[in-house]
Design a protein around this motif. Structure first.
Motif, PDB file in Angstrom:
ATOM      1  N   ILE A 159       8.188  -0.145  -9.172  1.00 37.30           N
ATOM      2  CA  ILE A 159       7.917   0.112 -10.591  1.00 37.30           C
ATOM      3  C   ILE A 159       9.176   0.628 -11.293  1.00 37.30           C
ATOM      4  N   ASP A 160       9.970   1.469 -10.607  1.00 36.28           N
ATOM      5  CA  ASP A 160      11.231   1.926 -11.194  1.00 36.28           C
ATOM      6  C   ASP A 160      12.166   0.737 -11.457  1.00 36.28           C
ATOM      7  N   LYS A 161      12.267  -0.177 -10.477  1.00 38.08           N
ATOM      8  CA  LYS A 161      13.116  -1.354 -10.635  1.00 38.08           C
ATOM      9  C   LYS A 161      12.575  -2.259 -11.744  1.00 38.08           C
ATOM     10  N   LEU A 162      11.255  -2.353 -11.830  1.00 40.78           N
ATOM     11  CA  LEU A 162      10.643  -3.165 -12.883  1.00 40.78           C
ATOM     12  C   LEU A 162      11.050  -2.654 -14.263  1.00 40.78           C
ATOM     13  N   TYR A 163      11.008  -1.336 -14.430  1.00 38.58           N
ATOM     14  CA  TYR A 163      11.367  -0.758 -15.740  1.00 38.58           C
ATOM     15  C   TYR A 163      12.831  -1.040 -16.080  1.00 38.58           C
ATOM     16  N   GLN A 164      13.705  -0.900 -15.055  1.00 40.27           N
ATOM     17  CA  GLN A 164      15.125  -1.162 -15.292  1.00 40.27           C
ATOM     18  C   GLN A 164      15.374  -2.628 -15.646  1.00 40.27           C
ATOM     19  N   THR A 165      14.647  -3.538 -14.995  1.00 38.93           N
ATOM     20  CA  THR A 165      14.889  -4.967 -15.177  1.00 38.93           C
ATOM     21  C   THR A 165      14.252  -5.508 -16.448  1.00 38.93           C
ATOM     22  N   TYR A 166      13.059  -5.040 -16.779  1.00 39.11           N
ATOM     23  CA  TYR A 166      12.302  -5.611 -17.889  1.00 39.11           C
ATOM     24  C   TYR A 166      12.104  -4.597 -19.015  1.00 39.11           C
ATOM     25  N   TYR A 167      13.128  -3.799 -19.244  1.00 36.43           N
ATOM     26  CA  TYR A 167      13.038  -2.757 -20.271  1.00 36.43           C
ATOM     27  C   TYR A 167      12.660  -3.341 -21.625  1.00 36.43           C
ATOM     28  N   SER A 168      13.307  -4.436 -22.017  1.00 32.72           N
ATOM     29  CA  SER A 168      13.054  -5.013 -23.341  1.00 32.72           C
ATOM     30  C   SER A 168      11.670  -5.645 -23.424  1.00 32.72           C
ATOM     31  N   GLU A 169      11.227  -6.324 -22.339  1.00 34.25           N
ATOM     32  CA  GLU A 169       9.894  -6.927 -22.340  1.00 34.25           C
ATOM     33  C   GLU A 169       8.793  -5.874 -22.497  1.00 34.25           C
ATOM     34  N   LEU A 170       9.079  -4.656 -22.058  1.00 27.53           N
ATOM     35  CA  LEU A 170       8.116  -3.562 -22.170  1.00 27.53           C
ATOM     36  C   LEU A 170       8.286  -2.799 -23.474  1.00 27.53           C
ATOM     37  N   PHE A 218       6.372   4.969 -19.053  1.00 25.14           N
ATOM     38  CA  PHE A 218       5.019   5.084 -18.498  1.00 25.14           C
ATOM     39  C   PHE A 218       4.996   6.039 -17.314  1.00 25.14           C
ATOM     40  N   ALA A 219       3.778   6.476 -16.984  1.00 24.67           N
ATOM     41  CA  ALA A 219       3.530   7.330 -15.814  1.00 24.67           C
ATOM     42  C   ALA A 219       2.779   6.500 -14.787  1.00 24.67           C
ATOM     43  N   TYR A 220       3.280   6.496 -13.558  1.00 24.59           N
ATOM     44  CA  TYR A 220       2.704   5.685 -12.482  1.00 24.59           C
ATOM     45  C   TYR A 220       2.241   6.612 -11.368  1.00 24.59           C
ATOM     46  N   ASP A 221       1.033   6.384 -10.873  1.00 22.82           N
ATOM     47  CA  ASP A 221       0.461   7.287  -9.861  1.00 22.82           C
ATOM     48  C   ASP A 221       0.853   6.926  -8.437  1.00 22.82           C
ATOM     49  N   GLY A 222       1.668   5.886  -8.256  1.00 17.44           N
ATOM     50  CA  GLY A 222       2.089   5.485  -6.924  1.00 17.44           C
ATOM     51  C   GLY A 222       1.135   4.519  -6.259  1.00 17.44           C
ATOM     52  N   ALA A 223       0.003   4.251  -6.882  1.00 15.88           N
ATOM     53  CA  ALA A 223      -0.999   3.360  -6.277  1.00 15.88           C
ATOM     54  C   ALA A 223      -1.278   2.180  -7.202  1.00 15.88           C
ATOM     55  N   ASN A 224      -2.329   2.276  -8.015  1.00 11.94           N
ATOM     56  CA  ASN A 224      -2.727   1.123  -8.830  1.00 11.94           C
ATOM     57  C   ASN A 224      -3.019   1.474 -10.273  1.00 11.94           C
ATOM     58  N   SER A 225      -2.492   2.578 -10.748  1.00 16.85           N
ATOM     59  CA  SER A 225      -2.732   2.976 -12.141  1.00 16.85           C
ATOM     60  C   SER A 225      -1.420   3.329 -12.824  1.00 16.85           C
ATOM     61  N   TYR A 232       0.816  -1.214   0.000  1.00 17.08           N
ATOM     62  CA  TYR A 232       0.000   0.000   0.000  1.00 17.08           C
ATOM     63  C   TYR A 232       0.851   1.267   0.000  1.00 17.08           C
ATOM     64  N   SER A 233       2.109   1.167   0.381  1.00 14.94           N
ATOM     65  CA  SER A 233       2.975   2.342   0.457  1.00 14.94           C
ATOM     66  C   SER A 233       3.301   2.852  -0.940  1.00 14.94           C
ATOM     67  N   LYS A 234       3.020   4.144  -1.186  1.00 16.94           N
ATOM     68  CA  LYS A 234       3.333   4.727  -2.489  1.00 16.94           C
ATOM     69  C   LYS A 234       4.840   4.789  -2.703  1.00 16.94           C
ATOM     70  N   GLY A 235       5.593   5.002  -1.603  1.00 21.24           N
ATOM     71  CA  GLY A 235       7.037   5.059  -1.729  1.00 21.24           C
ATOM     72  C   GLY A 235       7.614   3.744  -2.203  1.00 21.24           C
ATOM     73  N   VAL A 260      -4.189  12.172 -16.446  1.00 24.20           N
ATOM     74  CA  VAL A 260      -2.966  11.525 -16.912  1.00 24.20           C
ATOM     75  C   VAL A 260      -1.836  12.550 -17.023  1.00 24.20           C
ATOM     76  N   LEU A 261      -2.147  13.706 -17.581  1.00 24.51           N
ATOM     77  CA  LEU A 261      -1.120  14.740 -17.712  1.00 24.51           C
ATOM     78  C   LEU A 261      -0.611  15.179 -16.348  1.00 24.51           C
ATOM     79  N   ASP A 262      -1.504  15.301 -15.379  1.00 22.20           N
ATOM     80  CA  ASP A 262      -1.077  15.699 -14.040  1.00 22.20           C
ATOM     81  C   ASP A 262      -0.255  14.605 -13.362  1.00 22.20           C
ATOM     82  N   ILE A 263      -0.583  13.334 -13.631  1.00 21.79           N
ATOM     83  CA  ILE A 263       0.214  12.231 -13.075  1.00 21.79           C
ATOM     84  C   ILE A 263       1.628  12.269 -13.641  1.00 21.79           C
ATOM     85  N   ILE A 264       1.743  12.644 -14.911  1.00 21.40           N
ATOM     86  CA  ILE A 264       3.075  12.787 -15.508  1.00 21.40           C
ATOM     87  C   ILE A 264       3.877  13.854 -14.756  1.00 21.40           C
TER      88      ILE A 264
END
Length: 954
Positions: free
Chosen positions: A147-158, A163-170, A138-141, A253-257
């Motif tokens: 999600i940052d680690k996910l992007y670094q690890t699975y860059y090619s799979e993505l 992407f823009a992440y809201d810290g929760a579930n979107s 539940y922690s946004k931190g 979405v723009l504000d989440i960015i």
């Protein structure tokens, strides 16, 4: 001298308004008028429905409210008014633009944004993050790190898709990901020490040497699944006037960015504002708190196109550093032995600290039950020869563990409680002096008056300074380089937007002797002038609650200054100084003792009491004193706490006293001559509505709803207030219409409608102008379809069939649009209006800065017209609103919003002081506070009938 009757109009004789038998005495004040006329408020009914069910005994009881007359006895108890189905209303569109006033060239803190790829589509994905054991994160931190680690690890799979992440579930991307459903395993590694603090269940072992830091790996399961599409072209449609329902999704979405951009820089995020850990942005506000200057950024669709709204923002954090230093400053004590640990526990709960001995971060769960030198735990002893625990344990105190086994010197902690940084069933203790508060922890509790004043003073910026800071921020943050904004072809200009404004002419005022008064730069004065209608004070007294001042001198100055302003003030019956023995008693007892002395020295109830308080703000005497005077005894009172007594100070006090006693300090000239467009010929009531909420985090403190209504039509300068409590943190007013079990209405609107009818000599409002403060854009529909419905039902409950026409206007001050004069160092002049370019593309709104900003940068009021059945032209409505900023009877300056809204805020605050929360438990169970059990709402005591119609809030 003119009086209220001069402005009354004869009541036409027709079938809808029976002849009134009203005993009028020209020269009597409004509060002395008879209330029998109110019974004639209910006309002959056109449509009635007869109920075959007999009313029970409760239905025959009269309304026992002391300040309200009963409903007409002419209607049988088994008759009810047929209720008309109330249609859901839509917000009106802009009917046109204003033209009055002189034109002025302005700048605003909106930066034009262009969209080169309007056909791009945002793909919305739902995100779920779980620990390896299945527990949700539940922690946004933590979520952002995963999600940052996910992007670094699975860059090619993505497919390299940013992407823009809201810290929760979107999560949002420009274009789709390779698959609609994706699952990942993410491993986060963080450096930790093998020992944190002593654990209650003896999980620590001891080996004689301090362990080195190691990497601890945590495994997370992340699932990403496609949810929906959000076309960017929705924004373009909104700018063209056809606003689809999902346009807010695209803006979101723009504000989440923007938020993610700030999060990547390590900022503290507070909605659309962000704050850096930069000492240059910090300012001490006292009490262990620090003000932090940051920025607000959001995209706004305007009449001139899409824009980035950038503004300076301020929040409050706990001053980072040693916890003990914070507690000393927070509680304003010099020695550790004076710290209130109960208060400290509430303040520090859930705050994050870093331990000095192992450089680890923890969240504070609470305090230990015992002091550090008496808080025992079980320590597992390590067998050096075998290298294992060996099953041996030892009971040891936290203090002994750190001083002997960790060789850490503790100078202050022995007799203090420890911080509990463990889990609910597995506490872990740390000595206080080893802990420091980590930076950028927002403080969300209420600030003291001194802290508020300090924060405001240190947050002020001159207009030119603010322009420079904002433009520098837009350049430095380089939003054009953001990959997601670049993919959409969004570019942002680097200079403020130019807009055309208009400056409305200040309304002319009438003062004593019908003399004209012309405000200059939003200000006027009563030098060598008398009040328009001055009162007479024959019976009064002055009391002093231990303030260090000469009350004899105050009474003489009040009498002399009153004479110059037209107020005849007799010498006070008595002057009472509080005795020294009463000073140590509680505030309620002190007030009761003061009244015991008063009653022995006064021949009868006084007209007025002047009370001198020892503190300017937050005096604990204020609430009990006001409650005793206004609710129990019905005596008008004015509280003062003078620092420097001069003619200006005494004049300001007299303005308040005269208003409370039924006088009028000044009138709009258009009131005096009955020339207000659309109001002069049709009985019109003006309402100001506001809801005041308790301190953050206190769900046991009710919210206070206040509504003020104009009286003495065609005047718009006199108001009566009705105030009620309601459920905590609820913004919609619950008591506008409040039917009782006996079928009668005890709501706010009934009280104000009957008062209007009585004081306006039998005229019922055919038009009602409502100014609603304190609601945001998402609550507009509720105001139109809930609160407005309640007002109509209250009107119908009085027997009316034809309801008044309504004009409904929301007033907002909590926004981030600022106006600046192009090429000038000062603030915009009072009366500045902007209804082009930076307003909504289609809805009816405008900005108005009616006051003179003498310090800092002025913030205009944002007016949203939701409904206008009366049919004001843009010029007529803007001039009416501007004029209503000049009718504040307690001031000689134009207010930043219309006076009715300001009055509602004052009434809510003052009557909120009636409630004492000493009997409300601050240790309510979490189940109660979470809403599983309803918290009873304490009711406000009603005002005494002798002061219920007064402007007691001035």
């Amino acid at each position: 001298m003119a009086d209220t009757d001069h402005y009354s109009r004869k009541v036409p004789q027709n079938t809808h308004f029976p002849a009134l038998a009203i005993e009028q005495n020209r020269g009597e004040t409004e509060k002395s008028q008879k209330c029998e006329c109110v019974e004639n408020f209910i006309p002959i009914l056109h449509k009635v429905t007869y109920s075959t069910r007999k009313m029970d005994k409760a239905g025959k009881e009269k309304d026992k409210s002391p300040s309200l007359p009963p409903l007409s006895p002419n209607i049988p108890p088994n008759v009810k008014v047929e209720q008309v189905d109330l249609l859901k209303r839509s917000i009106i569109s802009r009917p046109g633009f204003g033209t009055s006033g002189r034109h002025i060239s302005l700048l605003t803190n909106h930066f034009k944004a262009s969209i080169k790829n309007p056909d791009e589509i945002f793909y919305h994905y739902s995100v779920s993050i779980h620990y390896e054991d299945g527990r949700a994160v539940y922690s946004k931190g933590i979520g952002r790190k995963v999600i940052d680690k996910l992007y670094q690890t699975y860059y090619s799979e993505l497919a390299g898709k940013r992407f823009a992440y809201d810290g929760a579930n979107s999560l949002y991307t420009v274009g789709p990901l390779p698959k609609d459903c994706l699952g990942f395993t993410v491993i986060l590694e963080e450096s930790i020490g093998k020992r944190g603090g002593p654990s209650h269940n003896g999980s620590l072992s001891e080996s004689g040497k301090r362990s080195k830091h190691s990497l601890q790996a945590k495994t997370f399961k992340v699932e990403i699944s496609h949810a929906t599409k959000v076309p960017l072209k929705f924004i373009s449609f909104a700018l063209q006037g056809a606003e689809p329902e999902r346009v807010q999704d695209a803006l979101k979405v723009l504000d989440i960015i923007l938020r993610q951009e700030a999060a990547n820089r390590g900022c503290l995020l507070v909605r659309q504002s962000f704050f850096h850990d930069d000492l240059r942005m910090f300012t001490d506000v006292g009490g262990g708190l620090t003000g932090v200057r940051g920025f607000h950024s959001s995209f706004r669709p305007n009449l001139g196109g899409l824009s980035l709204n950038m503004d300076v923002s301020t929040t409050v954090i706990l001053t980072p550093g040693p916890v003990l230093d914070f507690l000393l400053a927070n509680q304003n004590v010099r020695e550790h032995c004076y710290i209130d640990w109960t208060k400290a526990k509430k303040t520090l709960k859930n705050m994050r600290i870093k331990a000095r001995h192992n450089n680890m971060e923890f969240k504070i769960r609470g305090f230990s039950e015992n002091p550090c030198h008496k808080q025992f735990f079980t320590l597992k002893l390590k067998n050096d020869s075998r290298g294992d625990d060996g099953g041996e344990t030892s009971e040891i105190t936290v203090y002994e563990y750190f001083t002997k086994h960790r060789s850490i010197e503790l100078a202050h902690s022995a007799f203090m409680p420890c911080l509990d940084v463990g889990k609910p069933k597995r506490p872990s203790y740390l000595p206080l002096e080893l802990c420091s508060l980590v930076p950028l922890q927002r403080y969300t509790k209420a600030l003291s008056s001194m802290q508020k004043a300090s924060l405001i003073e240190k947050s002020r910026q001159k207009p030119l300074d603010r322009i420079q800071v904002i433009t520098d921020a837009v350049r430095n943050y380089c939003y054009d380089d953001n990959p997601l904004l670049t993919a959409c072809g969004i570019s942002i200009e680097k200079q403020l937007t130019q807009v055309d404004g208009r400056v409305l002419e200040a309304p002319k005022l009438k003062v004593g002797g019908s003399e004209d008064c012309f405000p200059c730069n939003g200000r006027w004065n009563f030098n060598n002038k008398k009040l328009f209608r001055a009162t007479r004070i024959d019976s009064w007294a002055l009391v002093n609650f231990s303030a260090s001042c000469d009350i004899s001198y105050i009474s003489r100055e009040l009498i002399n200054c009153g004479r110059n302003k037209g107020i005849h003030i007799e010498r006070p019956h008595t002057l009472i100084e509080e005795d020294s023995q009463s000073r140590i008693a509680g505030p309620v007892i002190r007030v009761e003792r003061m009244f015991e002395q008063l009653m022995t020295k006064l021949p009868g109830p006084p007209e007025f009491l002047l009370c001198v308080l020892p503190e300017r703000k937050n005096s604990d005497i204020y609430g009990p004193w006001k409650k005793k005077c206004l609710s129990s005894l019905g005596i008008v009172t004015q509280c003062i706490s003078p620092i420097k007594i001069n003619n200006q100070y005494i004049t300001n006090v007299l303005l308040k006293i005269n208003s409370k006693l039924g006088g009028i300090n000044s009138l709009l000239a258009i009131e005096h001559s009955r020339c207000i467009p659309l109001i002069k010929d049709t009985p019109t009531m003006i309402l100001g509505m506001d809801v005041s909420h308790g301190s953050p985090g206190r769900s046991d403190i009710p919210s206070i709803a206040a509504v003020v209504g104009s009286r003495s039509w065609p005047l718009i300068s006199r108001y009566r207030a009705a105030v009620r409590t309601q459920s905590s943190k609820v913004e919609m007013i619950e008591s506008l219409f409040k039917p009782l079990a006996n079928g009668e209405d005890d709501g706010i609107m009934r009280e104000l409608l009957l008062d209007f009818y009585q004081i306006s000599n039998g005229r019922k409002p055919s038009q009602i102008v409502v100014f609603r403060d304190g609601v945001n854009d998402s609550q507009f529909a509720q105001v139109m379809n809930i609160e407005l419905d309640q007002m109509i039902k209250a009107y119908q409950h009085l027997g009316e069939v034809d309801v008044p026409k309504f004009t409904l206007i929301v007033v907002q001050k909590n926004h981030h649009t600022k106006l600046f004069q192009a090429g000038a160092p000062g603030n915009v002049p009072p009366g500045t209006v902007v209804d082009t370019k930076v307003v909504h593309p289609t809805k009816y709104d405008f900005f108005m800065c009616s006051h003179a900003g003498m310090i800092g940068t002025s913030r205009p009021a944002h007016y949203h017209v939701l409904l206008d059945e009366i049919g004001f032209s843009p010029d007529d409505l803007q001039n009416l609103i501007h004029s209503l900023s000049y009718v504040n009877q307690r001031s000689t300056t134009a207010s930043s919003t219309v006076a009715p809204v300001f009055y509602a805020h004052l009434a809510a605050h003052q009557m909120g002081q009636f409630l004492t929360f000493e009997d409300l438990s601050e240790t309510l169970s979490s189940e109660t506070l979470s809403g599983q059990e309803s918290i009873p709402v304490p009711q406000l005591p009603r005002l005494h009938e002798d002061v219920a119609g007064s402007m007691f809030f001035c």
